[in-house]
Motif scaffolding. Sequence first.
Motif, mmCIF file in Angstrom:
data_model
loop_
_atom_site.group_PDB
_atom_site.id
_atom_site.type_symbol
_atom_site.label_atom_id
_atom_site.label_comp_id
_atom_site.label_asym_id
_atom_site.label_seq_id
_atom_site.Cartn_x
_atom_site.Cartn_y
_atom_site.Cartn_z
ATOM 1 N N TYR A 153 40.827 25.792 55.703
ATOM 2 C CA TYR A 153 40.537 26.623 56.874
ATOM 3 C C TYR A 153 39.046 26.908 56.998
ATOM 4 O O TYR A 153 38.619 27.511 58.001
ATOM 5 C CB TYR A 153 41.326 27.926 56.804
ATOM 6 N N LEU A 154 38.282 26.484 56.025
ATOM 7 C CA LEU A 154 36.828 26.660 56.065
ATOM 8 C C LEU A 154 36.101 25.338 56.338
ATOM 9 O O LEU A 154 34.877 25.269 56.245
ATOM 10 C CB LEU A 154 36.338 27.258 54.740
ATOM 11 N N LYS A 155 36.851 24.313 56.669
ATOM 12 C CA LYS A 155 36.246 23.033 57.036
ATOM 13 C C LYS A 155 35.811 23.067 58.505
ATOM 14 O O LYS A 155 36.366 23.836 59.303
ATOM 15 C CB LYS A 155 37.248 21.898 56.838
ATOM 16 N N PRO A 156 34.851 22.244 58.880
ATOM 17 C CA PRO A 156 34.473 22.177 60.300
ATOM 18 C C PRO A 156 35.670 21.860 61.193
ATOM 19 O O PRO A 156 35.820 22.441 62.270
ATOM 20 C CB PRO A 156 33.436 21.059 60.328
ATOM 21 N N GLN A 157 36.524 20.961 60.729
ATOM 22 C CA GLN A 157 37.750 20.626 61.435
ATOM 23 C C GLN A 157 38.929 20.880 60.501
ATOM 24 O O GLN A 157 39.055 20.239 59.458
ATOM 25 C CB GLN A 157 37.752 19.159 61.870
ATOM 26 N N VAL A 158 39.781 21.839 60.860
ATOM 27 C CA VAL A 158 40.916 22.184 60.009
ATOM 28 C C VAL A 158 42.024 21.151 60.188
ATOM 29 O O VAL A 158 42.456 20.897 61.310
ATOM 30 C CB VAL A 158 41.469 23.584 60.364
ATOM 31 N N PRO A 159 42.492 20.531 59.098
ATOM 32 C CA PRO A 159 43.589 19.564 59.211
ATOM 33 C C PRO A 159 44.826 20.191 59.869
ATOM 34 O O PRO A 159 45.260 21.269 59.489
ATOM 35 C CB PRO A 159 43.879 19.207 57.741
ATOM 36 N N GLY A 160 45.352 19.519 60.890
ATOM 37 C CA GLY A 160 46.556 20.003 61.556
ATOM 38 C C GLY A 160 46.324 21.032 62.634
ATOM 39 O O GLY A 160 47.275 21.479 63.276
ATOM 40 N N MET A 161 45.076 21.432 62.868
ATOM 41 C CA MET A 161 44.760 22.391 63.919
ATOM 42 C C MET A 161 43.841 21.742 64.948
ATOM 43 O O MET A 161 43.066 20.831 64.629
ATOM 44 C CB MET A 161 44.085 23.647 63.348
ATOM 45 N N ALA A 162 43.940 22.225 66.187
ATOM 46 C CA ALA A 162 43.085 21.681 67.243
ATOM 47 C C ALA A 162 41.626 22.033 66.967
ATOM 48 O O ALA A 162 41.328 23.044 66.329
ATOM 49 C CB ALA A 162 43.526 22.250 68.588
ATOM 50 N N LYS A 163 40.741 21.201 67.449
ATOM 51 C CA LYS A 163 39.312 21.449 67.265
ATOM 52 C C LYS A 163 38.940 22.754 67.954
ATOM 53 O O LYS A 163 39.358 23.019 69.082
ATOM 54 C CB LYS A 163 38.494 20.289 67.853
ATOM 55 N N ASP A 164 38.170 23.594 67.269
ATOM 56 C CA ASP A 164 37.811 24.892 67.831
ATOM 57 C C ASP A 164 36.303 25.034 67.943
ATOM 58 O O ASP A 164 35.549 24.083 67.709
ATOM 59 C CB ASP A 164 38.418 26.025 67.006
ATOM 60 N N SER A 165 35.869 26.258 68.274
ATOM 61 C CA SER A 165 34.440 26.470 68.554
ATOM 62 C C SER A 165 33.763 27.354 67.514
ATOM 63 O O SER A 165 32.857 28.117 67.840
ATOM 64 C CB SER A 165 34.282 27.102 69.945
ATOM 65 N N THR A 166 34.201 27.276 66.266
ATOM 66 C CA THR A 166 33.500 28.041 65.229
ATOM 67 C C THR A 166 32.150 27.395 64.970
ATOM 68 O O THR A 166 31.881 26.258 65.374
ATOM 69 C CB THR A 166 34.298 28.055 63.913
ATOM 70 N N ASN A 167 31.298 28.145 64.272
ATOM 71 C CA ASN A 167 29.991 27.576 63.934
ATOM 72 C C ASN A 167 29.984 26.986 62.526
ATOM 73 O O ASN A 167 28.925 26.815 61.915
ATOM 74 C CB ASN A 167 28.891 28.637 64.072
ATOM 75 N N ILE A 168 31.169 26.676 62.000
ATOM 76 C CA ILE A 168 31.267 26.039 60.681
ATOM 77 C C ILE A 168 30.976 24.547 60.865
ATOM 78 O O ILE A 168 31.778 23.819 61.463
ATOM 79 C CB ILE A 168 32.664 26.245 60.070
#
Length: 304
Positions: A153-168
């Motif tokens: 959940y701290l990756k730039p792209q979380v496996p299994g989740m849609a791409k979001d707009s965090t700054n990670i």
Amino acid sequence: MAGGKMSPRQKMINMMYLVLMALLALNVSAEILKSFYLFERSFNTAAMSIDSKSQGTIKALEKALGEKPEKTKPYMDRAKAAQKTTKEFVDYLDGITKKVEGWYDGRDPETGALVSPDQMEDHARFFTVDNNGANGKEFQAKINETREKLAGYLKPQVPGMAKDSTNIETLDLYKSALNASQLIAEDDKNGVSGVSWINENLEHNPAAGLMALIARIKNDARTMESDVLEKLAPAPSLYPSHVNGASRIVAQWADSQVFPAAMAFNFQPSGLADVFSGAPEAAVQAFVADRAAMRGGATRMSLG
């Protein structure tokens, strides 16, 4: 003594010696089993502190969500997913706990400890024999999968989740969470112990030891979740990242050792008289009932 015939008196002395050694061995075993239960209780007590910290982080996210919904929502989505992952894992472990309690005659209603803490046949068979050892492999796999999923959940792209707009944008937070986590079940790669993680922890472990292990693993999962939530929260942590481990150790020590001792001291007869001075009888009775319900079958606190 080895070369001659022993007198009846010497035989009796030798027999008493053997009996004494057997009793000493039983006492050592009983103390070890008791220690396992004390560890289990300590982990369960620390869990309340960890959960409280996580709830505080969620509240901070909820506040930020109300102020800046578009910016905060991706972080909240990740935080809620992390909580769901932990809950599913803890529910799985609670299921194993209930099996162990059922196999070994439940818990003593007064102390809360297992009635048969030294047994291991049933759970050893469950983890290593039934279904060709599939249950033990599942247990180990779930630990490692939960570790990877929580850190994910701290990756730039979380496996299994849609791409979001965090700054990670890097894997730094992900790697930091993995490095700080104790939630791991790996076989001895160097071959020092000569046995697998499953054999060492699930097979060759008395029931009391297994219960302490499960309580510790649940805490490791909760601690990792708390770490992940903290990294997703908008406010900086109260604890600098380089002393996170030390802060948790101190918190657990305070919860399991300082708090019970302080309460035992404060609730001496003279202390109680001061606390409840002038309080209505109904309020005192309500407090006693509430504390009794909270403590359940735990042993009484003592200054001795």
